[in-house]
Scaffold this active site. Structure first.
Site, PDB file in Angstrom:
ATOM      1  N   GLN A  18      -4.634  -5.610   6.769  1.00 17.77           N
ATOM      2  CA  GLN A  18      -5.637  -6.494   6.150  1.00 17.77           C
ATOM      3  C   GLN A  18      -5.651  -7.894   6.736  1.00 17.77           C
ATOM      4  O   GLN A  18      -6.375  -8.757   6.247  1.00 17.77           O
ATOM      5  CB  GLN A  18      -5.369  -6.597   4.637  1.00 17.77           C
ATOM      6  CG  GLN A  18      -5.498  -5.297   3.888  1.00 17.77           C
ATOM      7  CD  GLN A  18      -6.939  -4.807   3.784  1.00 17.77           C
ATOM      8  OE1 GLN A  18      -7.893  -5.576   3.963  1.00 17.77           O
ATOM      9  NE2 GLN A  18      -7.111  -3.531   3.528  1.00 17.77           N
TER      10      GLN A  18
ATOM     11  N   HIS B 299       0.877  -1.176   0.000  1.00 12.83           N
ATOM     12  CA  HIS B 299       0.000   0.000   0.000  1.00 12.83           C
ATOM     13  C   HIS B 299       0.917   1.230   0.000  1.00 12.83           C
ATOM     14  O   HIS B 299       2.033   1.181   0.540  1.00 12.83           O
ATOM     15  CB  HIS B 299      -0.834  -0.049   1.284  1.00 12.83           C
ATOM     16  CG  HIS B 299      -1.929   0.956   1.394  1.00 12.83           C
ATOM     17  ND1 HIS B 299      -1.687   2.264   1.740  1.00 12.83           N
ATOM     18  CD2 HIS B 299      -3.263   0.849   1.233  1.00 12.83           C
ATOM     19  CE1 HIS B 299      -2.846   2.916   1.792  1.00 12.83           C
ATOM     20  NE2 HIS B 299      -3.822   2.080   1.483  1.00 12.83           N
TER      21      HIS B 299
HETATM   22  C1  LIG Z   1      -2.375  -3.065   3.490  1.00 11.39           C
HETATM   23  C2  LIG Z   1      -2.737  -1.685   3.964  1.00 11.39           C
HETATM   24  N1  LIG Z   1      -1.803  -0.940   4.563  1.00 11.39           N
HETATM   25  C3  LIG Z   1      -2.068   0.284   5.023  1.00 11.39           C
HETATM   26  C4  LIG Z   1      -3.315   0.836   4.898  1.00 11.39           C
HETATM   27  C5  LIG Z   1      -3.560   2.220   5.436  1.00 11.39           C
HETATM   28  O1  LIG Z   1      -4.456   2.160   6.495  1.00 11.39           O
HETATM   29  P1  LIG Z   1      -4.996   3.521   7.171  1.00 11.39           P
HETATM   30  O2  LIG Z   1      -5.504   4.365   6.044  1.00 11.39           O
HETATM   31  O3  LIG Z   1      -6.087   3.040   8.084  1.00 11.39           O
HETATM   32  O4  LIG Z   1      -3.857   4.139   7.886  1.00 11.39           O
HETATM   33  C6  LIG Z   1      -4.324   0.117   4.277  1.00 11.39           C
HETATM   34  C7  LIG Z   1      -5.671   0.692   4.069  1.00 11.39           C
HETATM   35  O5  LIG Z   1      -6.334   0.412   3.105  1.00 11.39           O
HETATM   36  C8  LIG Z   1      -4.030  -1.186   3.803  1.00 11.39           C
HETATM   37  O6  LIG Z   1      -4.966  -1.924   3.211  1.00 11.39           O
END
Ligand SMILES: Cc1ncc(COP(=O)(O)O)c(C=O)c1O
Length: 414
Positions: A211, A131
């Site tokens: 996830q 991500h």
């Molecule tokens: C694998 C992964 N990492 C990080 C994030 C970021 O999460 P947040 O926006 O809650 O900080 C997400 C959100 O979709 C994610 O799916």
């Protein structure tokens, strides 16, 4: 799944859906089918009520008060830390740091650990499946320090390609930061292999568990990673809160991240001393009601039967994969045998946004776009995908509704 299970399951799911009033509504004249759980899960009544109870019954700032309400709020707040320690299986509550979410947790490590320990020429290893929130903080650190971000490639099925592992993890590697489960494809990554490899070269490991925790149990002590983080909102909890687990000795050696109230021991103009962990990393008034509700979300998640969650989600994934694969011109991205209940797909000649819009017209909520994984989409040479992500409260009937709505949308767009 046994015959007996398949009879019991729908009833169990119906009962579970009663906990989520939001699911019982119509969208665009159709029953809502919420299949965007990887973006954020829905919240059970117990979580919503815990926020109301706080504001109606014991709203106060925490830690610094001596009065009754402050003590109640502090107790409820700290109870979540205890629950999270048990949830991740660490006996040491000091290893649980509250953050505003996964993104904040990763930035905390990149800044507070990274700026002290990453130097010119060092390497930071991420994967093609990350991500943006587990790419950009490392790029910012690398740019500042003259370090290099290296990337684990993937196979056509969307799994890590570890063929060159002993080159990817080498004497220059300072930290490996990877997700446990890919949000775009659903792949469950073999993080144990990387943790073992990191130990050989003395590198630290951060696992982005955004996830994973909603789908299966995580034991940070058995994994023996240095950091593990996730957000409450993908685990039935509220937005704006999350957690960073860190090994106590690693956290203790780190400089503070943000300065302010709560993270200090004493402040004077001749010099300031810092609080102990975890408070050293929790500057300012936190999201108190969010963290209390995070505790209620943990209670909800742990009250679910693990075998039920696994078998039901597995069945949803199996059934949806079978149905969607039968649609002409539909291609699924992410075909690992080892994946959670997420299906990313494209239909020949149709833009994912158009498909998502026509599904919404039929009451079906899916995510379309790059899913904050632009490098992965670029790797596949696509603008994005349509992603249907299933939670334990989804049903087989909803997958039939997705399938029928897809056929209708495709016939309109072709
Ligand atoms: C694998 C992964 N990492 C990080 C994030 C970021 O999460 P947040 O926006 O809650 O900080 C997400 C959100 O979709 C994610 O799916």
């Amino acid at each position: 799944m046994t015959t007996q299970d398949s009879i019991i399951l729908p009833k169990a799911v119906d009962k579970l859906r009663d906990e989520f009033p939001i699911l019982h509504q119509e969208v665009n004249g159709h029953p809502l089918v919420y299949l965007d759980n990887a973006a954020t899960s829905q919240k059970p009544l117990s979580v919503v009520e815990s926020i109301t109870n706080y504001y109606l019954g014991y709203n106060a700032n925490i830690h610094r008060g001596v009065h009754h309400l402050a003590n109640l709020a502090t107790e409820a707040f700290e109870k979540t830390r205890k629950k999270l320690a048990a949830f991740l299986n660490t006996p040491d509550q000091r290893e649980i740091i509250f953050t505003s979410g996964t993104t904040d947790s990763i930035n905390l490590v990149a800044q507070a650990w990274g700026r002290m320990n990453v130097h010119s020429g060092d390497e930071i290893l991420v994967s093609m499946l990350e991500h943006h929130s587990n790419i950009v903080p490392w790029q910012m650190l690398a740019q500042e320090k003259g370090a290099v971000v290296r990337v684990i490639p993937i196979t056509p099925k969307g799994e890590w390609d570890l063929t060159d592992l002993n080159q990817l993890v080498n004497a220059k590697t300072k930290i490996i930061a990877v997700n446990h489960v890919s949000n775009a494809l659903g792949t469950i990554n073999p993080i144990e292999i990387l943790i073992a490899e990191a130990k050989k070269v003395g590198a630290k490991v951060l696992i982005d568990g955004a996830q994973s925790v909603v789908h299966f149990e995580v034991d940070v002590k058995a994994l023996d990673c240095d950091f593990y983080c996730f957000s409450a909102h993908k685990l039935y909890g509220p937005t704006g809160v999350g957690v960073l687990y860190g090994k106590a000795e690693v956290l203790e050696a780190m400089a503070p991240y943000r300065g302010g109230g709560e993270m200090i021991h004493t402040v004077s103009f001749s010099g300031t001393t810092y609080n102990e962990i975890p408070h050293k990393f929790e500057a300012g008034t936190p999201n108190i009601e969010g963290i209390i509700a995070f505790g209620a979300a943990i209670d909800f998640a742990t009250s679910l039967d693990k075998d039920f969650v696994q078998s039901h989600e597995h069945e949803l994934l199996r059934y949806a994969t079978e149905k969607l694969s039968s649609i002409e011109g539909l291609k699924i991205y992410g075909e690992s045998e080892n994946k959670v209940s997420v299906i990313s797909f494209l239909v020949d000649g149709i833009h994912p946004y158009d498909l998502g819009t026509l599904l919404d017209h039929q009451g079906i909520a899916v995510r379309t776009g790059h899913h904050c994984t632009q490098p992965l989409m670029e790797h596949f040479g696509i603008p994005g995908t349509v992603r249907a992500s299933f939670a334990v409260y989804n049903t087989i009937e909803e997958i039939d509704m997705l399938y029928n709505a897809l056929l209708k949308a495709i016939s309109m767009l072709k």
